[in-house]
Design an enzyme around this catalytic site. Structure first.
Site, PDB file in Angstrom:
ATOM      1  N   GLY A  11       0.823  -1.207   0.000  1.00  0.00           N
ATOM      2  CA  GLY A  11       0.000   0.000   0.000  1.00  0.00           C
ATOM      3  C   GLY A  11       0.859   1.260   0.000  1.00  0.00           C
ATOM      4  N   TYR A  12       0.188   2.375   0.112  1.00  0.00           N
ATOM      5  CA  TYR A  12       0.859   3.677  -0.023  1.00  0.00           C
ATOM      6  C   TYR A  12       1.957   3.862   1.042  1.00  0.00           C
ATOM      7  CZ  TYR A  12       1.263   8.809   0.097  1.00  0.00           C
ATOM      8  OH  TYR A  12       1.728  10.105   0.122  1.00  0.00           O
ATOM      9  N   ILE A  13       1.584   3.884   2.288  1.00  0.00           N
ATOM     10  CA  ILE A  13       2.584   4.163   3.329  1.00  0.00           C
ATOM     11  C   ILE A  13       3.487   2.939   3.529  1.00  0.00           C
ATOM     12  CG2 ILE A  13       2.944   4.962   5.703  1.00  0.00           C
ATOM     13  CD1 ILE A  13      -0.002   6.020   5.578  1.00  0.00           C
ATOM     14  N   ASP A  32       0.084  -8.927   1.894  1.00  0.00           N
ATOM     15  CA  ASP A  32      -0.935  -7.998   1.387  1.00  0.00           C
ATOM     16  C   ASP A  32      -1.943  -8.815   0.590  1.00  0.00           C
ATOM     17  OD1 ASP A  32      -2.251  -5.787  -0.101  1.00  0.00           O
ATOM     18  OD2 ASP A  32      -0.624  -4.583   0.715  1.00  0.00           O
ATOM     19  N   ASN A  33      -3.218  -8.440   0.647  1.00  0.00           N
ATOM     20  CA  ASN A  33      -4.209  -9.166  -0.160  1.00  0.00           C
ATOM     21  C   ASN A  33      -4.534  -8.426  -1.453  1.00  0.00           C
ATOM     22  OD1 ASN A  33      -5.763  -7.050   0.719  1.00  0.00           O
ATOM     23  ND2 ASN A  33      -7.424  -8.285   1.565  1.00  0.00           N
ATOM     24  N   SER A  35      -6.079  -5.820  -1.958  1.00  0.00           N
ATOM     25  CA  SER A  35      -7.427  -5.248  -2.051  1.00  0.00           C
ATOM     26  C   SER A  35      -7.369  -3.764  -2.393  1.00  0.00           C
ATOM     27  CB  SER A  35      -8.191  -5.451  -0.737  1.00  0.00           C
ATOM     28  OG  SER A  35      -7.482  -4.861   0.336  1.00  0.00           O
ATOM     29  N   SER A 126      -4.025   7.113  13.710  1.00  0.00           N
ATOM     30  CA  SER A 126      -4.372   8.283  12.904  1.00  0.00           C
ATOM     31  C   SER A 126      -4.732   9.464  13.794  1.00  0.00           C
ATOM     32  CB  SER A 126      -5.581   7.916  12.038  1.00  0.00           C
ATOM     33  OG  SER A 126      -6.106   9.051  11.424  1.00  0.00           O
ATOM     34  N   TYR A 151     -14.575   4.086  10.498  1.00  0.00           N
ATOM     35  CA  TYR A 151     -13.122   3.981  10.284  1.00  0.00           C
ATOM     36  C   TYR A 151     -12.368   4.543  11.493  1.00  0.00           C
ATOM     37  CZ  TYR A 151      -8.426   5.234   8.908  1.00  0.00           C
ATOM     38  OH  TYR A 151      -7.060   5.381   8.918  1.00  0.00           O
ATOM     39  N   LYS A 155      -9.761   2.772  14.631  1.00  0.00           N
ATOM     40  CA  LYS A 155      -8.424   3.175  15.115  1.00  0.00           C
ATOM     41  C   LYS A 155      -8.437   3.323  16.639  1.00  0.00           C
ATOM     42  CE  LYS A 155      -6.364   3.067  11.185  1.00  0.00           C
ATOM     43  NZ  LYS A 155      -5.481   1.943  10.886  1.00  0.00           N
ATOM     44  N   TYR A 178      -0.608   9.117  12.572  1.00  0.00           N
ATOM     45  CA  TYR A 178      -0.208   9.897  11.402  1.00  0.00           C
ATOM     46  C   TYR A 178      -1.130  11.096  11.239  1.00  0.00           C
ATOM     47  CZ  TYR A 178       1.141   5.077   9.987  1.00  0.00           C
ATOM     48  OH  TYR A 178       1.587   3.788   9.915  1.00  0.00           O
TER      49      TYR A 178
HETATM   50  P1  NAD Z   1      -3.397   1.597   1.609  1.00  0.00           P
HETATM   51  O1  NAD Z   1      -4.794   1.197   1.351  1.00  0.00           O
HETATM   52  O2  NAD Z   1      -2.614   2.186   0.491  1.00  0.00           O
HETATM   53  O3  NAD Z   1      -2.573   0.350   2.199  1.00  0.00           O
HETATM   54  C1  NAD Z   1      -3.174  -0.652   2.962  1.00  0.00           C
HETATM   55  C2  NAD Z   1      -2.758  -1.988   2.355  1.00  0.00           C
HETATM   56  O4  NAD Z   1      -3.308  -3.042   3.142  1.00  0.00           O
HETATM   57  C3  NAD Z   1      -3.244  -2.186   0.921  1.00  0.00           C
HETATM   58  O5  NAD Z   1      -2.169  -2.584   0.115  1.00  0.00           O
HETATM   59  C4  NAD Z   1      -4.308  -3.291   1.036  1.00  0.00           C
HETATM   60  O6  NAD Z   1      -4.333  -4.105  -0.116  1.00  0.00           O
HETATM   61  C5  NAD Z   1      -3.813  -4.034   2.271  1.00  0.00           C
HETATM   62  N1  NAD Z   1      -4.866  -4.752   3.018  1.00  0.00           N
HETATM   63  C6  NAD Z   1      -6.057  -4.263   3.435  1.00  0.00           C
HETATM   64  N2  NAD Z   1      -6.750  -5.219   4.074  1.00  0.00           N
HETATM   65  C7  NAD Z   1      -5.994  -6.348   4.066  1.00  0.00           C
HETATM   66  C8  NAD Z   1      -6.161  -7.660   4.553  1.00  0.00           C
HETATM   67  N3  NAD Z   1      -7.287  -8.043   5.150  1.00  0.00           N
HETATM   68  N4  NAD Z   1      -5.167  -8.552   4.376  1.00  0.00           N
HETATM   69  C9  NAD Z   1      -4.016  -8.197   3.752  1.00  0.00           C
HETATM   70  N5  NAD Z   1      -3.802  -6.959   3.253  1.00  0.00           N
HETATM   71  C10 NAD Z   1      -4.784  -6.044   3.407  1.00  0.00           C
HETATM   72  O7  NAD Z   1      -3.421   2.600   2.861  1.00  0.00           O
HETATM   73  P2  NAD Z   1      -2.278   3.542   3.428  1.00  0.00           P
HETATM   74  O8  NAD Z   1      -2.632   4.940   3.117  1.00  0.00           O
HETATM   75  O9  NAD Z   1      -0.943   3.032   3.075  1.00  0.00           O
HETATM   76  O10 NAD Z   1      -2.543   3.345   4.982  1.00  0.00           O
HETATM   77  C11 NAD Z   1      -1.833   2.389   5.747  1.00  0.00           C
HETATM   78  C12 NAD Z   1      -2.335   2.421   7.169  1.00  0.00           C
HETATM   79  O11 NAD Z   1      -2.201   3.740   7.693  1.00  0.00           O
HETATM   80  C13 NAD Z   1      -3.804   2.063   7.333  1.00  0.00           C
HETATM   81  O12 NAD Z   1      -3.944   1.334   8.535  1.00  0.00           O
HETATM   82  C14 NAD Z   1      -4.489   3.399   7.448  1.00  0.00           C
HETATM   83  O13 NAD Z   1      -5.687   3.307   8.169  1.00  0.00           O
HETATM   84  C15 NAD Z   1      -3.438   4.184   8.214  1.00  0.00           C
HETATM   85  N6  NAD Z   1      -3.525   5.637   8.017  1.00  0.00           N
HETATM   86  C16 NAD Z   1      -3.503   6.154   6.749  1.00  0.00           C
HETATM   87  C17 NAD Z   1      -3.575   7.529   6.565  1.00  0.00           C
HETATM   88  C18 NAD Z   1      -3.595   8.131   5.186  1.00  0.00           C
HETATM   89  O14 NAD Z   1      -3.970   9.288   5.045  1.00  0.00           O
HETATM   90  N7  NAD Z   1      -3.180   7.436   4.145  1.00  0.00           N
HETATM   91  C19 NAD Z   1      -3.640   8.378   7.676  1.00  0.00           C
HETATM   92  C20 NAD Z   1      -3.653   7.808   8.951  1.00  0.00           C
HETATM   93  C21 NAD Z   1      -3.591   6.433   9.112  1.00  0.00           C
HETATM   94  C1  WQD Z   2      -7.652  17.382   3.515  1.00  0.00           C
HETATM   95  C2  WQD Z   2      -8.316  18.731   3.372  1.00  0.00           C
HETATM   96  C3  WQD Z   2     -10.685  18.609   2.947  1.00  0.00           C
HETATM   97  C4  WQD Z   2     -10.351  16.756  -0.991  1.00  0.00           C
HETATM   98  C5  WQD Z   2      -8.388  11.933   5.916  1.00  0.00           C
HETATM   99  C6  WQD Z   2      -9.046  11.048   6.922  1.00  0.00           C
HETATM  100  C7  WQD Z   2      -8.153  10.876   8.102  1.00  0.00           C
HETATM  101  C8  WQD Z   2      -6.767  10.393   7.681  1.00  0.00           C
HETATM  102  C9  WQD Z   2      -6.195  11.233   6.586  1.00  0.00           C
HETATM  103  C10 WQD Z   2      -6.655   8.028   7.801  1.00  0.00           C
HETATM  104  C11 WQD Z   2      -9.666  18.802   4.073  1.00  0.00           C
HETATM  105  C12 WQD Z   2      -9.940  19.232   1.787  1.00  0.00           C
HETATM  106  C13 WQD Z   2     -10.062  17.329   0.226  1.00  0.00           C
HETATM  107  C14 WQD Z   2     -10.913  17.580  -2.000  1.00  0.00           C
HETATM  108  C15 WQD Z   2     -10.814  19.456  -0.509  1.00  0.00           C
HETATM  109  N1  WQD Z   2      -6.817   9.086   7.137  1.00  0.00           N
HETATM  110  N2  WQD Z   2     -10.279  18.650   0.473  1.00  0.00           N
HETATM  111  N3  WQD Z   2     -11.106  18.909  -1.723  1.00  0.00           N
HETATM  112  O1  WQD Z   2      -9.940  14.636   5.657  1.00  0.00           O
HETATM  113  O2  WQD Z   2      -7.837  15.613   6.648  1.00  0.00           O
HETATM  114  O3  WQD Z   2      -8.101  13.181   6.516  1.00  0.00           O
HETATM  115  O4  WQD Z   2      -7.138  11.354   5.516  1.00  0.00           O
HETATM  116  O5  WQD Z   2      -6.544   7.877   8.975  1.00  0.00           O
HETATM  117  O6  WQD Z   2      -8.762   9.961   8.948  1.00  0.00           O
HETATM  118  O7  WQD Z   2     -10.275  11.661   7.321  1.00  0.00           O
HETATM  119  O8  WQD Z   2      -7.715  14.411   4.458  1.00  0.00           O
HETATM  120  O9  WQD Z   2      -6.968  14.706   2.148  1.00  0.00           O
HETATM  121  O10 WQD Z   2      -9.386  14.103   2.572  1.00  0.00           O
HETATM  122  O11 WQD Z   2      -8.587  16.384   3.153  1.00  0.00           O
HETATM  123  O12 WQD Z   2     -11.019  20.660  -0.296  1.00  0.00           O
HETATM  124  O13 WQD Z   2     -11.209  17.130  -3.099  1.00  0.00           O
HETATM  125  O14 WQD Z   2      -8.576  18.960   1.984  1.00  0.00           O
HETATM  126  O15 WQD Z   2     -11.887  19.288   3.167  1.00  0.00           O
HETATM  127  O16 WQD Z   2      -9.802  20.089   4.598  1.00  0.00           O
HETATM  128  P1  WQD Z   2      -8.508  14.546   5.863  1.00  0.00           P
HETATM  129  P2  WQD Z   2      -8.168  14.825   3.001  1.00  0.00           P
END
Ligand code: NAD
Ligand code: WQD
Length: 339
Positions: A11-13, A32-33, A35, A126, A151, A155, A178
């Site tokens: 995934g991304y992070i 990773d699955n 998904s 998060s 969601y 967390k 994060y």
């Molecule tokens: P992502 O969706 O890009 O990565 C998650 C990965 O987990 C994916 O590759 C997906 O295929 C895999 N996955 C999901 N369910 C699975 C399962 N049951 N078995 C095996 N693999 C599975 O998301 P990300 O942005 O990289 O986020 C990673 C983590 O960080 C997540 O827990 C997310 O909630 C948390 N997080 C993300 C953000 C954000 O803004 N991206 C912010 C705060 C917290």
């Molecule tokens: C950022 C800002 C929007 C899209 C989300 C989850 C949070 C965490 C991180 C996982 C906000 C504005 C956005 C658009 C916009 N994820 N925006 N136009 O909402 O801070 O956080 O991702 O844990 O739980 O809620 O991130 O990137 O969606 O938005 O104006 O098309 O950009 O209103 O102010 P957010 P975001």
């Protein structure tokens, strides 16, 4: 070489963290699955580090598969658990899917940690757990507010599950809260790959600049902030990746002061949506087509981290600028769209 399991490592992070782990000398096993990710990410990681991580396609919701995985890999010393579903809106529509995926997978992993004496566990939390904060910047001591979405609730519950488990076992854990991760590896070999229409700001910006989307909607300009748009703490994904390496090393070298620790991972700086848009235009030279629309339900006004604890206790700090992150996000978007 210490072997580390990275769940959701394509995934991304996760993928950026795998690069940072390999560069720090760890051997990585990814589960990773697929998904929400693509198998091609493996190649991107390998192109950067010249080392292919071990990969197993496995769904962590299938308990027996998790049990069998740990029978095959008996030398894992730590786990970084990214795998989860993360779309806030979808979680409102399909709460059970989110509770099942985000909680069952965590429980099965912790059960295996106990069964196999794996004592080092890093968890992706998060800033969403803080909701609308009473005071800015937010410290780790700020109250956890009632979750706005299933969601967010997963967390909060996950953090409680880990805390309770750490209290009755030898497992040591760090939850990293994060803030808003953005950007890509500077090589543009890996980056963010949203499925469908992006919900997050920066991928929507880059897709608009690339011509995939017509117009970026800015959700509200009547918030009580200097320019009326919401404020967030945007952190470069490679800075976030490094925080995982540092947190893991803290646990492996038993430098932790409690069995369960929490750290904010952000830059400590708040930027408004309009500031991000302006910075993107400046750094890339691309003109963005955008319009102001109504507020998005559930958005908090302003959120940014107090990073003192991570700076002083982990010895980690975000080093890259928002401009660098936006430039890398654009380089990645251009690469995947063949621009
Ligand atoms: P992502 O969706 O890009 O990565 C998650 C990965 O987990 C994916 O590759 C997906 O295929 C895999 N996955 C999901 N369910 C699975 C399962 N049951 N078995 C095996 N693999 C599975 O998301 P990300 O942005 O990289 O986020 C990673 C983590 O960080 C997540 O827990 C997310 O909630 C948390 N997080 C993300 C953000 C954000 O803004 N991206 C912010 C705060 C917290
Ligand atoms: C950022 C800002 C929007 C899209 C989300 C989850 C949070 C965490 C991180 C996982 C906000 C504005 C956005 C658009 C916009 N994820 N925006 N136009 O909402 O801070 O956080 O991702 O844990 O739980 O809620 O991130 O990137 O969606 O938005 O104006 O098309 O950009 O209103 O102010 P957010 P975001």
């Amino acid at each position: 070489m210490k072997k580390i399991l990275v769940t959701g490592g394509l995934g991304y992070i996760g993928s950026h963290t795998v690069v940072a782990l390999q560069e720090a000398g760890f051997e990585v096993v990814i589960v990773d699955n697929l998904s929400n990710s693509s198998i091609n990410v493996l190649e991107g990681i390998t192109n950067i580090t010249s080392t292919s991580p071990i990969f197993e396609r496995l769904d962590l919701r299938v308990k027996q598969d998790v049990v069998d995985f740990f029978k095959r890999h008996t030398d894992i010393e730590g786990i970084i658990h990214f795998a989860a579903s993360k779309a806030v809106g979808e979680s409102v529509e399909k709460p059970l899917l989110y509770y099942e995926n985000n909680l069952n997978t965590l429980i099965y992993l912790l059960q295996e940690c106990m069964a196999h004496s794996i004592h080092n566990f890093i968890f992706s939390s998060s800033c969403t757990v803080y909701g609308e904060p009473d005071k800015l910047p937010i410290t780790e001591n700020a109250a956890v507010k009632e979750a706005i979405s299933p969601y967010g609730n997963t967390k909060q519950i996950s953090e409680e599950i880990i805390l309770d488990t750490c209290q009755v076992s030898e497992i040591k854990s760090i939850a990293l809260r994060y803030f808003n991760p953005i950007g890509a590896h500077h090589s543009a070999e890996i980056g963010e790959l949203p499925v469908g229409v992006p919900q997050n700001l920066v991928p929507f910006i880059t897709q608009t600049a690339a011509g995939l989307r017509d117009t970026l909607s800015i959700f509200g300009n009547d918030y009580p902030t200097p320019d009326g748009s919401c404020i967030r703490d945007y952190i470069h994904v490679m800075d976030l990746a490094h925080a995982h390496v540092v947190a893991l090393q803290r646990l492996l070298s038993v430098k932790n002061t409690a069995n369960y620790e929490i750290f904010n991972v952000g830059t400590g700086r708040g930027s408004s949506v309009l500031e991000v848009v302006n910075a993107f235009e400046k750094v890339t030279g691309e003109k963005l087509n955008y319009k102001i629309v109504d507020r998005r339900p559930g958005d908090v006004v302003s959120v940014y981290a107090d990073t003192t604890k991570a700076n002083t206790t982990l010895g980690w700090k975000a080093e890259r600028s928002m401009e660098e992150a936006l430039a890398s996000a654009w380089k990645w978007e251009q690469k995947i769209r063949n621009l």
